[in-house]
Design a protein around this motif. Structure first.
Motif, PDB file in Angstrom:
ATOM      1  N   HIS A   4       0.805  -1.214   0.000  1.00 35.41           N
ATOM      2  CA  HIS A   4       0.000   0.000   0.000  1.00 35.41           C
ATOM      3  C   HIS A   4       0.842   1.270   0.000  1.00 35.41           C
ATOM      4  O   HIS A   4       0.312   2.353  -0.230  1.00 35.41           O
ATOM      5  CB  HIS A   4      -0.882   0.047   1.259  1.00 35.41           C
ATOM      6  N   GLU A   5       2.125   1.147   0.280  1.00 32.89           N
ATOM      7  CA  GLU A   5       2.894   2.301   0.726  1.00 32.89           C
ATOM      8  C   GLU A   5       4.108   2.655  -0.129  1.00 32.89           C
ATOM      9  O   GLU A   5       4.352   3.829  -0.414  1.00 32.89           O
ATOM     10  CB  GLU A   5       3.356   2.027   2.167  1.00 32.89           C
ATOM     11  N   TYR A   6       4.911   1.665  -0.529  1.00 35.25           N
ATOM     12  CA  TYR A   6       6.259   1.939  -1.034  1.00 35.25           C
ATOM     13  C   TYR A   6       6.424   1.852  -2.547  1.00 35.25           C
ATOM     14  O   TYR A   6       7.534   1.886  -3.055  1.00 35.25           O
ATOM     15  CB  TYR A   6       7.262   1.010  -0.343  1.00 35.25           C
ATOM     16  N   SER A   7       5.330   1.715  -3.278  1.00 37.98           N
ATOM     17  CA  SER A   7       5.369   1.737  -4.741  1.00 37.98           C
ATOM     18  C   SER A   7       6.267   0.656  -5.341  1.00 37.98           C
ATOM     19  O   SER A   7       6.909   0.867  -6.364  1.00 37.98           O
ATOM     20  CB  SER A   7       5.819   3.121  -5.238  1.00 37.98           C
ATOM     21  N   GLY A   8       6.292  -0.512  -4.682  1.00 39.29           N
ATOM     22  CA  GLY A   8       7.115  -1.596  -5.202  1.00 39.29           C
ATOM     23  C   GLY A   8       6.730  -2.021  -6.604  1.00 39.29           C
ATOM     24  O   GLY A   8       7.571  -2.466  -7.385  1.00 39.29           O
ATOM     25  N   GLU A   9       5.440  -1.855  -6.949  1.00 35.12           N
ATOM     26  CA  GLU A   9       4.991  -2.235  -8.290  1.00 35.12           C
ATOM     27  C   GLU A   9       5.447  -1.236  -9.349  1.00 35.12           C
ATOM     28  O   GLU A   9       5.248  -1.463 -10.548  1.00 35.12           O
ATOM     29  CB  GLU A   9       3.468  -2.408  -8.311  1.00 35.12           C
ATOM     30  N   GLU A  10       6.091  -0.148  -8.927  1.00 32.20           N
ATOM     31  CA  GLU A  10       6.651   0.822  -9.865  1.00 32.20           C
ATOM     32  C   GLU A  10       8.179   0.783  -9.894  1.00 32.20           C
ATOM     33  O   GLU A  10       8.794   0.942 -10.953  1.00 32.20           O
ATOM     34  CB  GLU A  10       6.183   2.235  -9.514  1.00 32.20           C
ATOM     35  N   THR A  11       8.812   0.571  -8.727  1.00 33.15           N
ATOM     36  CA  THR A  11      10.284   0.513  -8.698  1.00 33.15           C
ATOM     37  C   THR A  11      10.805  -0.792  -9.298  1.00 33.15           C
ATOM     38  O   THR A  11      11.769  -0.789 -10.066  1.00 33.15           O
ATOM     39  CB  THR A  11      10.808   0.657  -7.254  1.00 33.15           C
ATOM     40  N   LEU A  12      10.177  -1.906  -8.951  1.00 32.26           N
ATOM     41  CA  LEU A  12      10.717  -3.195  -9.382  1.00 32.26           C
ATOM     42  C   LEU A  12      10.619  -3.441 -10.890  1.00 32.26           C
ATOM     43  O   LEU A  12      11.506  -4.095 -11.453  1.00 32.26           O
ATOM     44  CB  LEU A  12      10.076  -4.324  -8.586  1.00 32.26           C
TER      45      LEU A  12
END
Length: 296
Positions: free
Chosen positions: A48-56
């Motif tokens: 919900h928080e760290y935008s992992g679906e954008e950085t990775l």
């Protein structure tokens, strides 16, 4: 009223169809990858928080472009706040490395079974930050054991808070990171600066974690903590309860990914995970400009 029900039913059916099609596509891509001879890295994201679906995905694109790997990035559907669906997990059947960036999911048992199947093969895993508390099922739920995913898969505390006292030192704090001197020549730290600063507020994992037998790589010191703080390891390796090798880091704020030292660590860890030689030199710093978002 009947018309409204029909519209809702059609919308739900469309969501289900899209989810199935996404799963079929991911599985098809995994099959193609398995025939290519290149290692397949599957990224499983949903926080919900760290935008992992954008950085990775940026990391994934770099692996494909410059490091001879194939990748599949799976995302919570329909968006990062969806806690109960990550379509495409069938791709794990052919994965050489599974990379998790999850936070408080409640996946259905058929999706959990695909993750469990991967883990039980003793295959390598990698985790970022909130993957220590990847799942958050109610105490009386049939899948409650998954709340301890951090411990049995990543050698980290078994979920947030609780007896492990897994917590952090405040959203206004940051972290100074240093290489643990005894690990200075560890190949995983090739090209990683001896010290660097990150935006992640330090997670407390001590005194009981990482689990016994883990190798600590990096130590974090909280800057401007909101309570009395102790230094804590922020990256480690080891072997999990299934016999798979583990790389785990409690770092992962999107601004951490802008730091060259952290980028290099991630690329190194993925090479280590798939059993490839860690590059003596790398293709250079990536431009990762992804915002942090307050969790809902």
């Amino acid at each position: 009223m009947n018309t409204r029900i029909q519209v809702i039913s059609r919308a739900f059916a469309l969501i289900v169809i899209c989810s199935v099609l996404f799963s079929v596509h991911a599985f098809s891509q995994a099959k193609k990858t398995s025939k290519s001879g290149k290692p397949l890295v599957v990224f499983v994201t949903g926080d919900h928080e760290y935008s992992g679906e954008e950085t990775l995905p940026i990391i994934a694109a770099e692996l494909e472009k410059n490091y001879g790997m194939r990748t599949i990035v799976l995302k919570a559907y329909p968006d990062h706040n969806s806690e109960k669906n990550i379509p495409g997990l069938e791709a794990l059947k052919d994965a050489d490395l599974a990379v998790f960036y999850l936070r408080w999911r409640q996946l259905p048992k058929e999706q959990l079974a695909l993750i469990e199947e991967y883990l039980k093969k003793g295959k390598p895993v990698m985790g970022f930050r909130t993957s220590t508390h990847a799942f958050n099922f109610p105490k009386d739920h049939e899948s409650v054991k998954w709340n301890a995913f951090g411990e049995f898969a990543l050698n980290s505390p078994p979920g947030w808070g609780g007896k492990a006292a897994h917590t952090h030192y405040g959203h206004n704090s940051t972290t100074d990171v240093t290489i643990i001197p005894e690990q200075a020549k560890n190949p995983l730290l090739t090209g990683v600066a001896p010290a660097f600063h990150v935006s992640s507020w330090l997670y407390r994992v001590l005194p009981d974690y990482p689990v016994k037998g883990s190798t600590w790589l990096l130590m974090g010191k909280s800057v401007n903590p909101d309570k009395a703080a102790i230094d804590n390891p922020v990256a480690w390796t080891g072997t999990n309860s299934f016999g798979g090798k583990v790389f785990m880091t409690t770092l992962g704020h999107p601004e951490d990914f802008r730091q060259e030292g952290f980028q290099r660590l991630v690329i190194n860890a993925i090479h280590w995970g798939v059993g490839k030689k860690i590059p003596d030199t790398w293709k250079g710093k990536m431009d990762i400009q992804v915002p942090y978002r307050e969790p809902k």
